[in-house]
Design an enzyme around this catalytic site. Structure first.
Site, PDB file in Angstrom:
ATOM      1  N   ASN A 102     -48.431   8.560  -9.517  1.00 16.29           N
ATOM      2  CA  ASN A 102     -47.911   7.357 -10.164  1.00 16.29           C
ATOM      3  C   ASN A 102     -48.244   6.147  -9.311  1.00 16.29           C
ATOM      4  O   ASN A 102     -47.876   6.104  -8.131  1.00 16.29           O
ATOM      5  CB  ASN A 102     -46.389   7.451 -10.328  1.00 16.29           C
ATOM      6  CG  ASN A 102     -45.848   6.317 -11.182  1.00 16.29           C
ATOM      7  OD1 ASN A 102     -46.160   6.235 -12.367  1.00 16.29           O
ATOM      8  ND2 ASN A 102     -45.070   5.441 -10.586  1.00 16.29           N
ATOM      9  N   GLU A 103     -48.949   5.210  -9.893  1.00 14.77           N
ATOM     10  CA  GLU A 103     -49.268   3.955  -9.199  1.00 14.77           C
ATOM     11  C   GLU A 103     -49.638   4.193  -7.729  1.00 14.77           C
ATOM     12  O   GLU A 103     -48.922   3.774  -6.808  1.00 14.77           O
ATOM     13  CB  GLU A 103     -48.110   2.965  -9.283  1.00 14.77           C
ATOM     14  CG  GLU A 103     -47.899   2.428 -10.682  1.00 14.77           C
ATOM     15  CD  GLU A 103     -46.817   1.364 -10.756  1.00 14.77           C
ATOM     16  OE1 GLU A 103     -46.025   1.251  -9.807  1.00 14.77           O
ATOM     17  OE2 GLU A 103     -46.754   0.658 -11.766  1.00 14.77           O
TER      18      GLU A 103
ATOM     19  N   GLU B 243     -33.129   2.415 -10.243  1.00 19.21           N
ATOM     20  CA  GLU B 243     -33.622   1.564 -11.334  1.00 19.21           C
ATOM     21  C   GLU B 243     -32.625   1.484 -12.480  1.00 19.21           C
ATOM     22  O   GLU B 243     -33.003   1.304 -13.638  1.00 19.21           O
ATOM     23  CB  GLU B 243     -34.989   2.067 -11.787  1.00 19.21           C
ATOM     24  CG  GLU B 243     -35.970   1.953 -10.631  1.00 19.21           C
ATOM     25  CD  GLU B 243     -37.402   2.265 -10.969  1.00 19.21           C
ATOM     26  OE1 GLU B 243     -38.293   1.514 -10.544  1.00 19.21           O
ATOM     27  OE2 GLU B 243     -37.632   3.291 -11.651  1.00 19.21           O
TER      28      GLU B 243
ATOM     29  N   TRP C 150     -36.708  -5.594  -9.917  1.00 23.15           N
ATOM     30  CA  TRP C 150     -37.268  -5.704  -8.558  1.00 23.15           C
ATOM     31  C   TRP C 150     -37.694  -7.112  -8.196  1.00 23.15           C
ATOM     32  O   TRP C 150     -38.397  -7.314  -7.217  1.00 23.15           O
ATOM     33  CB  TRP C 150     -38.426  -4.717  -8.379  1.00 23.15           C
ATOM     34  CG  TRP C 150     -39.372  -4.621  -9.536  1.00 23.15           C
ATOM     35  CD1 TRP C 150     -39.319  -3.694 -10.546  1.00 23.15           C
ATOM     36  CD2 TRP C 150     -40.499  -5.467  -9.828  1.00 23.15           C
ATOM     37  NE1 TRP C 150     -40.340  -3.915 -11.445  1.00 23.15           N
ATOM     38  CE2 TRP C 150     -41.080  -4.989 -11.037  1.00 23.15           C
ATOM     39  CE3 TRP C 150     -41.082  -6.565  -9.210  1.00 23.15           C
ATOM     40  CZ2 TRP C 150     -42.200  -5.572 -11.624  1.00 23.15           C
ATOM     41  CZ3 TRP C 150     -42.195  -7.162  -9.797  1.00 23.15           C
ATOM     42  CH2 TRP C 150     -42.744  -6.660 -10.988  1.00 23.15           C
TER      43      TRP C 150
ATOM     44  N   GLU D  21     -47.368   1.417 -18.645  1.00 18.22           N
ATOM     45  CA  GLU D  21     -46.002   0.922 -18.437  1.00 18.22           C
ATOM     46  C   GLU D  21     -45.978  -0.578 -18.658  1.00 18.22           C
ATOM     47  O   GLU D  21     -46.887  -1.283 -18.224  1.00 18.22           O
ATOM     48  CB  GLU D  21     -45.541   1.119 -16.985  1.00 18.22           C
ATOM     49  CG  GLU D  21     -45.290   2.514 -16.537  1.00 18.22           C
ATOM     50  CD  GLU D  21     -44.815   2.517 -15.063  1.00 18.22           C
ATOM     51  OE1 GLU D  21     -44.236   1.516 -14.596  1.00 18.22           O
ATOM     52  OE2 GLU D  21     -45.073   3.533 -14.410  1.00 18.22           O
TER      53      GLU D  21
ATOM     54  N   ARG E   7     -39.156   6.866  -2.689  1.00 21.55           N
ATOM     55  CA  ARG E   7     -40.308   7.557  -3.273  1.00 21.55           C
ATOM     56  C   ARG E   7     -41.568   7.078  -2.569  1.00 21.55           C
ATOM     57  O   ARG E   7     -41.538   6.088  -1.846  1.00 21.55           O
ATOM     58  CB  ARG E   7     -40.413   7.285  -4.779  1.00 21.55           C
ATOM     59  CG  ARG E   7     -40.714   5.833  -5.092  1.00 21.55           C
ATOM     60  CD  ARG E   7     -40.993   5.610  -6.566  1.00 21.55           C
ATOM     61  NE  ARG E   7     -41.127   4.188  -6.845  1.00 21.55           N
ATOM     62  CZ  ARG E   7     -41.240   3.666  -8.058  1.00 21.55           C
ATOM     63  NH1 ARG E   7     -41.218   4.453  -9.116  1.00 21.55           N
ATOM     64  NH2 ARG E   7     -41.369   2.372  -8.222  1.00 21.55           N
TER      65      ARG E   7
HETATM   66  C1  GAL Z   1     -43.484   0.810 -11.761  1.00 21.33           C
HETATM   67  C2  GAL Z   1     -43.294   2.289 -11.523  1.00 21.33           C
HETATM   68  C3  GAL Z   1     -42.189   2.864 -12.387  1.00 21.33           C
HETATM   69  C4  GAL Z   1     -40.981   1.983 -12.298  1.00 21.33           C
HETATM   70  C5  GAL Z   1     -41.364   0.595 -12.749  1.00 21.33           C
HETATM   71  C6  GAL Z   1     -40.208  -0.372 -12.763  1.00 21.33           C
HETATM   72  O1  GAL Z   1     -44.124   0.193 -10.680  1.00 21.33           O
HETATM   73  O2  GAL Z   1     -44.475   2.992 -11.805  1.00 21.33           O
HETATM   74  O3  GAL Z   1     -41.887   4.169 -11.931  1.00 21.33           O
HETATM   75  O4  GAL Z   1     -40.515   1.956 -10.990  1.00 21.33           O
HETATM   76  O5  GAL Z   1     -42.318   0.080 -11.854  1.00 21.33           O
HETATM   77  O6  GAL Z   1     -40.630  -1.662 -13.137  1.00 21.33           O
END
Ligand code: GAL
Length: 686
Positions: free
Chosen positions: A168-169, A375, A335, A327, A130
Site C-alpha cells: 500500500n502506497e 483513522e 491527517w 483511493e 504501519r
Molecule cells: C492513504 C492510505 C490509506 C489511508 C488514507 C487516509 O495514504 O493509503 O490507507 O490511510 O491515506 O487518507
C-alpha cells in the site's frame, strides 16, 4: 549479510506491454478499501446489501490484515478471508486482494528488531503504527514474500479475485531508512551504477570538494545527519536508490504473485500529488499491469479541482492510457491540521473529474468509517452517521453515474501539449544550498498547468526523453537537472518545428548535478538564444515590475540576448532593462525562455500567446471554471463538462450528441446545472 535480489540496472528492463494483464471487472469499476476485520461478522451482511445498493463492483481487501492472516511466523489463519471472499463472490463484487505487507505484525519485529527503520538522526523507530520497516531488511523481504506467496497459493483460482493490490502506497512513511543494512544495500546499488569503479563514483560526486574522496566502498554511508551540507550528488543518488529499493520489493512481490496466478493483473497504489516525492514513478509504471493512484484534496488549496486534474493527467501519462483511482475521500481526511469536508456536489465533481482525466475505476478510502484506530475521523463511503447522510446519498448517486459511463472505459486523452515532469530534476532542485530555497517543483509545474486548465487546454505529462512527435507544444516549467539525451530530445523537438517553452533555472546541471559551465541556462542556452552570467533570485514577497505590465516574482537573472528577442524586461532594480522573457526562432521552430516567474495573470497571458502561436486550441470554448475534458474512444468522443463555478453553463456539442448520465439527446448544446457534471457522447467519423 548478502541479499539476493536484482541489481538496480535490471529494474530498467521494461516489461513488454503485451505481457500486461488487464482488469476483468467491466465498465468503470466502483468501490473502496474494505476493512471488515474491524467489525463483527454480523455487520458484513449489511455491508454486502449496501454495496449492492451503491453499485459497488470491486473492493480492495486485506491491505492491513497481516497480523490476522499470519498470527505467528509461518502459521496462517485464512478462515476470515475465505468467508469474506466467498461473500463478495456471492454478491457479485470483485476483490482487489492486497498483500498485507505495508503493516508487519508486532511478532515480526520482536523476532527481527533489526528490521525497524532508522531515521536520518540515527533514531530507531518503533512498531505500533504501519509501514515502519526498513526497505532493505532481508528479514522483511523474506517475511513479505512468504505471506504474499501464501495468499497467492490459496487464492490464485478464487473467482472473486480480480486483481492483486501489492502493498500500500510504497514509501508513504518509510521511503528512507539510514540503518547499516540500508547502507550496505546502497553500496551494492552504487557499485552497479558505477560499474564497480570507485573512481567513477568519486568523479560523479565531485568528492575532491571538502575532502570527501572515498578509498573504499565501505566508507560510503547514507546521507545521515552530519555537521554541514552533505554532498549533493550523494543525496541525489540516495533518492534514486531509495526509489529503486522499494521498487525491487514491489517487483519481487509481483513475481511471487504471477508465479501462482499468471492471469491476474497486479497494481500498487501511487501517490503522485500531496507533495509526495519519494518515488520515480516513470520507473515504476512500466512494472505494473494496471497503474493506480491515490488522490486527496489539500484543505489549504483554494482550487483543488486543478490538483485533481493535474494528478489525473500525470497518472494517465504514467500509465500511457486509462488507470484506476484507488483511493480518494468522500469528505474530510484526518491527517491535515484542519480537515475540510467536501462542499455540496464536490464528491461527484471530484470523482467524475478523475474519470474525465482517464480513470477507468473510482474507489475510496474506505468503505465503512472506522470507530476505532488512527483513522477513526476519516470520512468513508458509509459514514458514522449511516445511510441517512449526504455522503451516502452522494455515494449511491455516483454508483449510478459510473454505471451509465461504462462505455467510456478504455478511451484516452487527446492532448497536443506536453508538460515535462521529472523526479530526478525535482529531487535535485529541492536539495539544500541552492540559489533559492523557495523553489518547489510541484508548485512551479502547477503554476504553468493552472492557466492551461482555466482555458480548457488538454495536457499530457512526459519525461524529458519521451517521444514528442504527437505534440505541437512542449512546456518545461522546471527542469533544473537534465542529461544530454533529454536536452537533445527537447531542443530537437523545437529544431524540427515544435514550440518549446522553458522556465528559469532549467538545464542548470547534468545528471550528476554538476553545473553546466559557460553561462545559464546551461543545457538550453543555444536553443533559447540567450546567455545569463549571473543569477539574482528574489526574496520572498519581492516583486519587480515588468515592461509589458505585471511583475516578476521568485527569480531573475542577467540575461543577454544571443539571437533571441526580448518579450518583456525588468523595469526596476539591479536588472533594469534586462530581458525577463525571451522568444527565439530556432531551426524550424520557436523557443521561449521565462527567465523569471511572472505573476499569475502575466504568466497566463504569456502561455495563451505561446499556445496560440503554436496552434493549440482549447478542447471547447467554455466559461472559466467550467472544466471541459475529452476522452477519445474508438468510435466516439466523450466530453466531460464539469461546472466548478456554481453558476452552471452551456457548452456547444455535436449535433448527434447524447448526455450519458441522463441518457438524453443534447443536439448542438449541453446545459450543465450549477455545480453539476455532464458527460456527452459525440459520435466521431471513423
Ligand atoms: C492513504 C492510505 C490509506 C489511508 C488514507 C487516509 O495514504 O493509503 O490507507 O490511510 O491515506 O487518507
Amino acid at each position: 549479510m548478502g541479499r539476493d535480489h536484482d541489481p538496480p540496472t535490471a529494474l530498467l528492463r521494461r516489461r513488454p506491454v503485451s505481457a500486461k494483464r488487464t482488469l476483468s471487472v467491466p465498465g468503470i469499476a466502483y468501490g473502496g478499501d474494505y476493512n471488515p476485520e474491524q467489525w463483527l461478522e454480523e455487520v458484513w451482511a449489511e455491508d454486502m446489501r449496501l454495496m449492492r445498493e451503491a453499485g459497488v463492483t470491486m473492493v480492495s481487501v486485506g491491505i492491513f490484515s497481516w497480523a490476522l492472516l499470519e498470527p505467528s511466523e509461518g502459521s496462517y489463519d485464512f478462515s476470515r478471508m475465505d468467508r469474506l471472499l466467498g461473500l463478495l463472490h456471492e454478491n457479485g463484487i470483485a476483490a482487489d486482494l492486497a498483500t498485507p505487507t505495508a503493516a508487519p505484525p508486532a511478532w515480526f519485529f520482536r523476532a527481527h528488531p533489526e528490521a525497524l527503520p532508522v531515521d536520518r538522526d540515527g533514531r530507531t523507530l518503533s512498531y505500533g503504527s504501519r509501514q515502519t520497516f526498513c526497505p532493505s531488511s532481508p528479514a522483511y523481504r523474506t517475511a513479505a514474500l512468504r505471506i504474499a506467496g501464501a495468499l497467492a497459493e490459496r487464492y490464485a483460482d478464487h473467482p472473486a479475485v480480480a486483481m492483486w493490490h501489492i502493498h500500500n502506497e510504497y514509501g508513504c512513511h518509510n521511503a528512507q531508512c539510514y540503518c547499516d543494512t540500508s547502507a550496505e544495500s546502497f553500496r551494492r546499488w552504487l557499485r552497479a551504477r558505477y560499474g564497480d569503479d570507485l573512481a567513477a563514483l568519486n568523479h560523479a560526486w565531485g568528492t575532491t570538494f571538502w575532502s570527501q574522496w572515498y578509498y573504499d566502498w565501505d566508507e560510503i554511508l547514507p546521507p545521515r545527519a552530519t555537521g554541514a551540507v552533505p554532498n549533493p550528488t550523494h543525496q541525489l543518488d540516495w533518492r534514486r536508490f531509495c526509489s529503486d529499493e522499494l521498487l525491487s520489493l514491489c517487483t519481487a512481490e509481483r513475481e511471487v504473485l504471477a508465479a501462482a496466478a499468471p492471469d491476474i493483473p497486479a497494481t500498487t497504489n501511487f501517490m503522485v500529488m500531496q507533495n509526495f516525492d519519494a518515488l520515480d514513478y516513470w520507473r515504476w509504471a512500466p512494472e505494473l499491469d494496471v497503474v493506480s493512484n491515490d488522490h486527496y484534496l489539500m484543505s489549504a488549496d483554494p482550487a483543488s479541482e486543478i490538483d485533481v486534474a493535474m494528478s489525473g493527467d500525470l497518472v494517465r501519462s504514467l500509465a500511457g492510457g486509462p488507470w484506476l483511482l484507488m483511493e480518494h475521500s468522500t469528505g474530510a481526511v484526518n491527517w491535515q491540521p484542519v480537515n475540510r469536508a467536501k462542499r455540496p456536489g464536490e464528491l461527484r465533481r471530484n470523482a467524475l473529474a478523475h474519470v474525465a482525466h482517464g480513470a477507468d475505476g473510482i474507489a475510496y478510502f474506505q468503505w465503512r468509517a472506522s470507530k476505532a484506530g488512527a483513522e477513526q475521523w476519516h470520512s468513508a463511503m458509509l459514514p458514522h452517521s449511516g445511510t441517512d447522510s449526504r455522503i451516502w446519498r452522494d455515494v449511491v448517486r455516483l454508483g449510478a453515474d459510473l454505471k451509465a459511463l461504462a462505455e467510456v472505459r478504455g478511451s484516452t486523452g487527446t492532448a497536443e501539449v506536453a508538460v515535462v515532469w521529472d523526479w530526478n530534476a525535482r529531487w535535485a532542485l529541492e536539495l539544500p544550498s541552492q540559489p533559492s530555497a523557495e523553489l518547489r517543483f510541484q508548485d512551479l509545474v502547477r503554476s504553468w498547468y493552472e492557466p492551461l486548465w482555466r482555458e480548457g487546454v488538454a495536457v499530457d505529462f512526459v519525461r524529458p526523453d519521451a517521444d514528442l512527435s504527437p505534440y505541437r507544444l512542449v512546456l518545461v516549467p522546471s527542469l533544473y537537472l537534465v542529461d544530454d539525451e533529454g536536452t537533445a530530445n527537447l531542443t530537437g523537438f523545437a529544431e524540427r518545428g515544435g514550440t518549446l517553452a522553458i522556465g528559469f533555472h532549467s538545464g542548470a546541471v547534468d545528471e550528476n548535478a554538476h553545473v553546466r559551465l559557460g553561462g545559464y541556462p546551461g543545457a538550453f542556452r543555444q536553443a533559447l538564444g540567450v546567455r545569463s552570467d549571473e543569477l539574482f533570485p528574489l526574496l520572498p514577497g519581492e516583486q519587480v515590475p515588468l515592461s509589458g505590465g505585471g511583475t516578476a516574482l521568485l527569480w531573475s537573472e542577467r540575461v543577454r540576448l544571443e539571437g533571441a528577442e526580448a518579450v518583456t524586461s525588468y523595469e526596476d532594480g539591479p536588472l533594469k532593462g534586462v530581458p525577463a522573457v525571451t522568444r527565439h526562432s530556432y531551426g524550424e521552430g520557436t523557443t521561449w525562455y521565462l527567465a523569471t516567474h511572472p505573476d499569475p495573470a502575466t504568466l497566463a497571458s504569456l502561455l495563451t500567446r505561446i499556445r496560440t502561436e503554436a496552434g493549440v486550441a482549447p478542447v471547447r470554448t467554455a466559461p472559466e471554471g467550467v472544466e471541459v475534458v475529452r476522452r477519445r474512444g474508438s468510435s466516439a468522443d466523450y466530453l466531460f463538462v464539469i461546472d466548478h463555478t456554481g453558476r452552471g453553463a452551456e457548452v456547444t456539442v455535436a449535433d448527434g450528441a447524447v448526455e450519458l448520465l441522463t441518457g438524453k439527446p443534447v443536439p448542438g448544446t449541453v446545459t450543465v446545472a450549477p455545480g453539476e457534471v455532464a458527460v456527452v457522447r459525440e459520435p466521431r467519423e471513423r
